[in-house]
Scaffold this motif. Structure first.
Motif, PDB file in Angstrom:
ATOM      1  N   SER A  57       0.911  -1.044   0.167  1.00  0.00           N
ATOM      2  CA  SER A  57      -0.061   0.266   0.391  1.00  0.00           C
ATOM      3  C   SER A  57       1.112   1.020  -0.052  1.00  0.00           C
ATOM      4  CB  SER A  57      -0.604  -0.036   1.419  1.00  0.00           C
ATOM      5  OG  SER A  57      -2.328  -1.377   1.422  1.00  0.00           O
ATOM      6  N   GLU A  58       1.959   1.289   0.796  1.00  0.00           N
ATOM      7  CA  GLU A  58       2.921   2.215   0.692  1.00  0.00           C
ATOM      8  C   GLU A  58       3.361   2.585  -0.523  1.00  0.00           C
ATOM      9  OE1 GLU A  58       5.358   1.706   3.905  1.00  0.00           O
ATOM     10  OE2 GLU A  58       4.172   2.417   5.631  1.00  0.00           O
ATOM     11  N   ILE A  60       2.105   2.182  -3.572  1.00  0.00           N
ATOM     12  CA  ILE A  60       1.387   2.436  -4.297  1.00  0.00           C
ATOM     13  C   ILE A  60       1.176   3.573  -4.084  1.00  0.00           C
ATOM     14  CG2 ILE A  60      -0.798   2.013  -5.132  1.00  0.00           C
ATOM     15  CD1 ILE A  60      -1.093  -0.744  -4.423  1.00  0.00           C
ATOM     16  N   LYS A  61       0.923   4.472  -3.082  1.00  0.00           N
ATOM     17  CA  LYS A  61       0.557   5.878  -2.785  1.00  0.00           C
ATOM     18  C   LYS A  61       2.172   6.471  -3.095  1.00  0.00           C
ATOM     19  CE  LYS A  61      -2.768   4.269   1.044  1.00  0.00           C
ATOM     20  NZ  LYS A  61      -2.077   4.528   3.058  1.00  0.00           N
ATOM     21  N   LEU A  62       3.073   6.034  -3.079  1.00  0.00           N
ATOM     22  CA  LEU A  62       4.604   6.472  -3.434  1.00  0.00           C
ATOM     23  C   LEU A  62       4.703   6.952  -4.645  1.00  0.00           C
ATOM     24  CD1 LEU A  62       7.029   8.033  -2.146  1.00  0.00           C
ATOM     25  CD2 LEU A  62       7.903   5.138  -2.949  1.00  0.00           C
ATOM     26  N   ASN A  64       1.645   6.666  -7.295  1.00  0.00           N
ATOM     27  CA  ASN A  64       1.490   7.730  -7.161  1.00  0.00           C
ATOM     28  C   ASN A  64       1.692   9.151  -6.946  1.00  0.00           C
ATOM     29  OD1 ASN A  64      -0.711   5.914  -8.515  1.00  0.00           O
ATOM     30  ND2 ASN A  64      -1.680   5.515  -6.707  1.00  0.00           N
ATOM     31  N   SER A  65       2.177   9.622  -5.893  1.00  0.00           N
ATOM     32  CA  SER A  65       2.640  10.706  -5.720  1.00  0.00           C
ATOM     33  C   SER A  65       3.172  11.328  -5.906  1.00  0.00           C
ATOM     34  CB  SER A  65       2.684  10.609  -4.199  1.00  0.00           C
ATOM     35  OG  SER A  65       3.722  10.476  -3.450  1.00  0.00           O
ATOM     36  N   SER A  89      -7.438   1.428  -1.745  1.00  0.00           N
ATOM     37  CA  SER A  89      -7.259   2.180  -0.992  1.00  0.00           C
ATOM     38  C   SER A  89      -6.062   3.116  -1.064  1.00  0.00           C
ATOM     39  CB  SER A  89      -7.545   2.386   0.411  1.00  0.00           C
ATOM     40  OG  SER A  89      -7.125   2.966   1.455  1.00  0.00           O
ATOM     41  N   ALA A  90      -5.108   2.368  -1.782  1.00  0.00           N
ATOM     42  CA  ALA A  90      -4.023   3.219  -1.741  1.00  0.00           C
ATOM     43  C   ALA A  90      -3.200   3.785  -3.227  1.00  0.00           C
ATOM     44  CB  ALA A  90      -2.641   1.932  -1.969  1.00  0.00           C
ATOM     45  N   GLY A  91      -4.967   3.633  -4.090  1.00  0.00           N
ATOM     46  CA  GLY A  91      -4.504   4.391  -5.264  1.00  0.00           C
ATOM     47  C   GLY A  91      -4.464   3.045  -6.537  1.00  0.00           C
TER      48      GLY A  91
END
Length: 217
Positions: A57-58, A60-62, A64-65, A89-91
């Motif tokens: 999850s972290e 994927i978020k990284l 995406n950002s 949830s992570a995008g």
């Protein structure tokens, strides 16, 4: 939105499978792949790691950002409903699995994520298709081979396929010529050894090579 991701996959074809790579190494890897023309990245859930949901999850978020939609990020090795919800949830915009689990496919569909379950036999492939899969991942494609794939596509010509595992520069073009929508590729694009040695220039070249092959078909 989902239709746009399906179209994006069909246009870009190459999905880089990132397994066990996190943090700055992952960002540097995906940057190199993007420079080489690869715009689809799968971050897998490592089923042997008890912290896989948090770590994936972290990651994927990284991504995406960092890439702000220029690279479309999916979650791989999604085998439970908990992982489906974590991916969303992570995008993550699409999920891939090594198997066919109707509940996983249907839950992801309800969350407007593109679904790519893995299957090997005609029975599994059609089970995935009728469960609502957007693509079916032929797995392991390299082991099964081009003759097997060609035989499948005769009667099962209404399914969109992604070839995964054992896809190389030597056979990628042949899978695409058969009618495959794309391919998931791991070690040739995401070698942990090359990543750890910071040889991102080599991985960029590999990306360029595969993208060039995909554009010739």
């Amino acid at each position: 939105m989902k239709e746009k991701i399906v179209q994006f996959i069909e246009e870009n074809k190459i999905i880089a499978i990132c397994r066990g790579i996190y943090g700055q190494n992952l960002v540097d890897l995906v940057s190199a792949l993007y420079e080489g023309g690869v715009k689809l990245v799968e971050v897998t859930f490592d089923q042997g790691n008890k912290d896989c949901i948090k770590k994936t999850s972290e990651a994927i978020k990284l991504l995406n950002s960092t890439f702000n939609g220029e690279v479309k990020i999916g979650a791989g090795t999604v085998v439970t409903l908990e992982q489906v919800f974590a991916a969303k949830s992570a995008g993550a915009e699409y999920i891939l699995s090594p198997n066919v689990n109707k509940e996983v496919v249907q839950a992801a569909n309800q969350l407007d994520m593109v679904t790519i379950p893995g299957a090997m036999t005609p029975t599994e492939i059609l089970e995935a298709h009728f469960a609502g899969a957007d693509f079916v991942k032929l797995f392991p494609a390299g082991t099964l081979g081009l003759t097997y794939a060609k035989d499948l596509l005769g009667p099962i010509n209404n399914v969109k396929f992604i070839a995964t595992a054992g896809v190389t520069p030597d056979n990628l073009g042949e899978f695409l010529k058969l009618g495959f929508s794309g391919a998931g590729i791991s070690s040739y694009l995401t070698s942990k050894n090359l990543v750890n040695e910071k040889k991102f220039d080599i991985l960029k070249e590999h990306a360029e090579e595969l993208v060039a092959i995909s554009k010739r078909i």
